[in-house]
Scaffold this active site. Sequence first.
Site, PDB file in Angstrom:
ATOM      1  N   ASP A 257       0.840  -1.201   0.000  1.00 24.86           N
ATOM      2  CA  ASP A 257       0.000   0.000   0.000  1.00 24.86           C
ATOM      3  C   ASP A 257       0.876   1.253   0.000  1.00 24.86           C
ATOM      4  O   ASP A 257       1.361   1.676   1.043  1.00 24.86           O
ATOM      5  CB  ASP A 257      -0.910  -0.018   1.244  1.00 24.86           C
ATOM      6  CG  ASP A 257      -1.853   1.186   1.285  1.00 24.86           C
ATOM      7  OD1 ASP A 257      -1.935   1.916   0.277  1.00 24.86           O
ATOM      8  OD2 ASP A 257      -2.508   1.376   2.338  1.00 24.86           O
ATOM      9  N   LYS A 264       1.573   7.954   0.366  1.00 26.67           N
ATOM     10  CA  LYS A 264       1.974   7.984   1.774  1.00 26.67           C
ATOM     11  C   LYS A 264       3.362   8.609   1.911  1.00 26.67           C
ATOM     12  O   LYS A 264       4.159   8.549   0.973  1.00 26.67           O
ATOM     13  CB  LYS A 264       2.048   6.548   2.329  1.00 26.67           C
ATOM     14  CG  LYS A 264       0.721   5.885   2.579  1.00 26.67           C
ATOM     15  CD  LYS A 264       0.903   4.515   3.221  1.00 26.67           C
ATOM     16  CE  LYS A 264      -0.426   3.820   3.423  1.00 26.67           C
ATOM     17  NZ  LYS A 264      -1.280   4.483   4.430  1.00 26.67           N
ATOM     18  N   ASP A 275       0.226  -5.019   4.665  1.00 30.69           N
ATOM     19  CA  ASP A 275      -1.169  -4.620   4.471  1.00 30.69           C
ATOM     20  C   ASP A 275      -2.032  -5.765   3.927  1.00 30.69           C
ATOM     21  O   ASP A 275      -3.204  -5.582   3.639  1.00 30.69           O
ATOM     22  CB  ASP A 275      -1.234  -3.390   3.553  1.00 30.69           C
ATOM     23  CG  ASP A 275      -2.429  -2.501   3.850  1.00 30.69           C
ATOM     24  OD1 ASP A 275      -3.017  -2.644   4.938  1.00 30.69           O
ATOM     25  OD2 ASP A 275      -2.782  -1.680   2.979  1.00 30.69           O
ATOM     26  N   ARG A 338     -11.089  -0.589   2.035  1.00 32.49           N
ATOM     27  CA  ARG A 338     -12.554  -0.677   1.989  1.00 32.49           C
ATOM     28  C   ARG A 338     -13.056  -0.843   0.558  1.00 32.49           C
ATOM     29  O   ARG A 338     -14.103  -1.428   0.326  1.00 32.49           O
ATOM     30  CB  ARG A 338     -13.159   0.557   2.675  1.00 32.49           C
ATOM     31  CG  ARG A 338     -12.772   1.860   2.059  1.00 32.49           C
ATOM     32  CD  ARG A 338     -13.007   3.056   2.970  1.00 32.49           C
ATOM     33  NE  ARG A 338     -11.923   3.275   3.932  1.00 32.49           N
ATOM     34  CZ  ARG A 338     -11.907   4.238   4.838  1.00 32.49           C
ATOM     35  NH1 ARG A 338     -12.920   5.087   4.925  1.00 32.49           N
ATOM     36  NH2 ARG A 338     -10.895   4.373   5.671  1.00 32.49           N
TER      37      ARG A 338
HETATM   38  N1  BES Z   1      -3.265   0.228   5.276  1.00 31.03           N
HETATM   39  C1  BES Z   1      -3.676   1.482   5.747  1.00 31.03           C
HETATM   40  C2  BES Z   1      -4.012   1.488   7.230  1.00 31.03           C
HETATM   41  C3  BES Z   1      -2.845   1.413   8.184  1.00 31.03           C
HETATM   42  C4  BES Z   1      -2.182   2.562   8.550  1.00 31.03           C
HETATM   43  C5  BES Z   1      -2.493   0.230   8.749  1.00 31.03           C
HETATM   44  C6  BES Z   1      -1.143   2.502   9.453  1.00 31.03           C
HETATM   45  C7  BES Z   1      -1.470   0.163   9.675  1.00 31.03           C
HETATM   46  C8  BES Z   1      -0.794   1.311  10.021  1.00 31.03           C
HETATM   47  C9  BES Z   1      -4.931   1.948   5.009  1.00 31.03           C
HETATM   48  O1  BES Z   1      -5.041   1.550   3.702  1.00 31.03           O
HETATM   49  C10 BES Z   1      -4.902   3.438   5.018  1.00 31.03           C
HETATM   50  O2  BES Z   1      -4.030   3.983   4.402  1.00 31.03           O
HETATM   51  N2  BES Z   1      -5.857   4.061   5.703  1.00 31.03           N
HETATM   52  C11 BES Z   1      -5.933   5.470   5.792  1.00 31.03           C
HETATM   53  C12 BES Z   1      -7.372   5.873   5.635  1.00 31.03           C
HETATM   54  C13 BES Z   1      -7.565   7.350   5.505  1.00 31.03           C
HETATM   55  C14 BES Z   1      -7.028   7.831   4.177  1.00 31.03           C
HETATM   56  C15 BES Z   1      -9.031   7.647   5.626  1.00 31.03           C
HETATM   57  C16 BES Z   1      -5.414   5.889   7.160  1.00 31.03           C
HETATM   58  O3  BES Z   1      -5.693   5.202   8.142  1.00 31.03           O
HETATM   59  O4  BES Z   1      -4.665   6.862   7.222  1.00 31.03           O
HETATM   60 ZN    ZN Z   2      -4.090  -0.195   3.206  1.00 34.43          ZN
HETATM   61 MN    MN Z   3      -4.076   2.864   2.354  1.00 36.14          MN
END
Ligand code: BES
Ligand code: ZN
Ligand code: MN
Length: 484
Positions: A257, A264, A275, A338
């Site tokens: 991811d 990111k 992920d 999601r």
């Molecule tokens: N895989 C990440 C979630 C994640 C973040 C897991 C840090 C473990 C550690 C997910 O796909 C993600 O990036 N989520 C975002 C959602 C946001 C953009 C609404 C997040 O949590 O920042």
């Molecule tokens: Zn993710």
């Molecule tokens: Mn993500």
Amino acid sequence: MNFELKTLSLASSAKTSTDTLIVLISEQFEAGKDPLSVLISKATQAKDFSNKTGKTLQAYGLAGVSAAKIILVGIGEGKPSDVKSGLTGAMATLKAAETSKAAVVFAGSVTSAQLHAAVLAVADSTYVYGTTHSKPKLRKLTQVTLGVQSANGALKEAFTSSVAMVEGIEFAKEWANRPANHATPTMLGKAAQGLAKTAGISCEVLGPKEVAKLGMGSFMSVAKGSAEPLRFIVLKYQGAAKTDAPVVLVGKGITFDTGGISLKPAPEMDEMKFDMGGAASVLGVFKSLSLLKPKLNVVGLIPACENMPDGLAVKPGDVVTSMSGQTIEILNTDAEGRLILCDALTYAERFKPKAVIDIATLTGACVIALGAIRSGMFATEDALADALQKAGNDAMDLCWRLPLDEEYAESLKSNFADVGNVGGRPGGAITAAKFLHRFAQKYPWAHLDIAGTAWKGGGAKGATGRPVGLLLQYLLSQQASAKK
Ligand code: BES
Ligand code: ZN
Ligand code: MN
């Protein structure tokens, strides 16, 4: 790791041939006249040892004891968590030593829960990942005997399921630990097909064409930016009559991811190879099922792809059509989990399931809410929530229920589609769950957010194998309640 269960008293364990003998001593311990009892009594009198949880004492070459090394371990009241923390501490002292055989003996009576804790702690604290080193790394400790006062039926059953649980946990750790270039969606598909070599398990792996035909426009939009083709993995375990409604497990399989166009930041981005921890946990559960063959039906669904930035990648503001027909405005391409899960949740409807549980490293917000101790758990029915909470307690793989109030869905409203893929920052784990909830209307549903629990960062960076324990325990409890 090879585990063996044996009836051993303190006196007979002294005669067991092994490299290291680990003796677990609770507050209830009553000393006999055997050499180990004498050691415990003398060490306790001298205040060099106590039965408090985590206290240890090492001794070597004791007369009348076959093992070269002895470790006394205090386990206090003897709660499963005492057994776990006591043993984890003791195993750390074995890391440097060249011990390949060890015996873990309970000095006193043993419960199933204590035995379970011991098997899990020994396995967890000696696990090594070594697949991508030039010389494969292997664990040193390979043979462990568990000594109990009397290896009766209940203890044997607990032992068998604990050992199978460990196999599942280690399978999940292995796949989650592998770097993204050693665990592509295609490779995950092959791993799933490998599991289907066992009787009772079948596997089907769909590629881009089949997924397009199913109309999984949301899932496909995430995969668009990657050169790696997506896979949709369908695993089936049949241990009960065909007519028995299955439990469906859905695992998030983002093999890497980057965030996509909503890229990111660089620090710790490597950790986004984890992920696919949800997918790995589904594979791990199937590994355990293949060994235990319980009387129930389980389906495993894994949407797997990479989330990459690219000229072809999906863009913020793009609107896609999910398999359910609902349109989604992708406001943030980093909220991709999601987007792949929603189509898998729609696909799950065809199994007329008893329950659907999705497992996903879904939100950073869940890490903020619950840290690394408990996974976030959401459920549409109290009975399902209670069963998952209990399974987590029993397997020492904890979770905590969070709410699904409709008000939390407010922030997902979009001017350009049926729903947006993000709410604001407040309650981020819950708004993510509310997004999924829209696609899980046709069956009892639960969602486990394992973003904080699937792996550890820092020096001990690596996958934890969670929540294989929770899921397997839940499934086995369903089997038990169906028996009644
Ligand atoms: N895989 C990440 C979630 C994640 C973040 C897991 C840090 C473990 C550690 C997910 O796909 C993600 O990036 N989520 C975002 C959602 C946001 C953009 C609404 C997040 O949590 O920042
Ligand atoms: Zn993710
Ligand atoms: Mn993500």
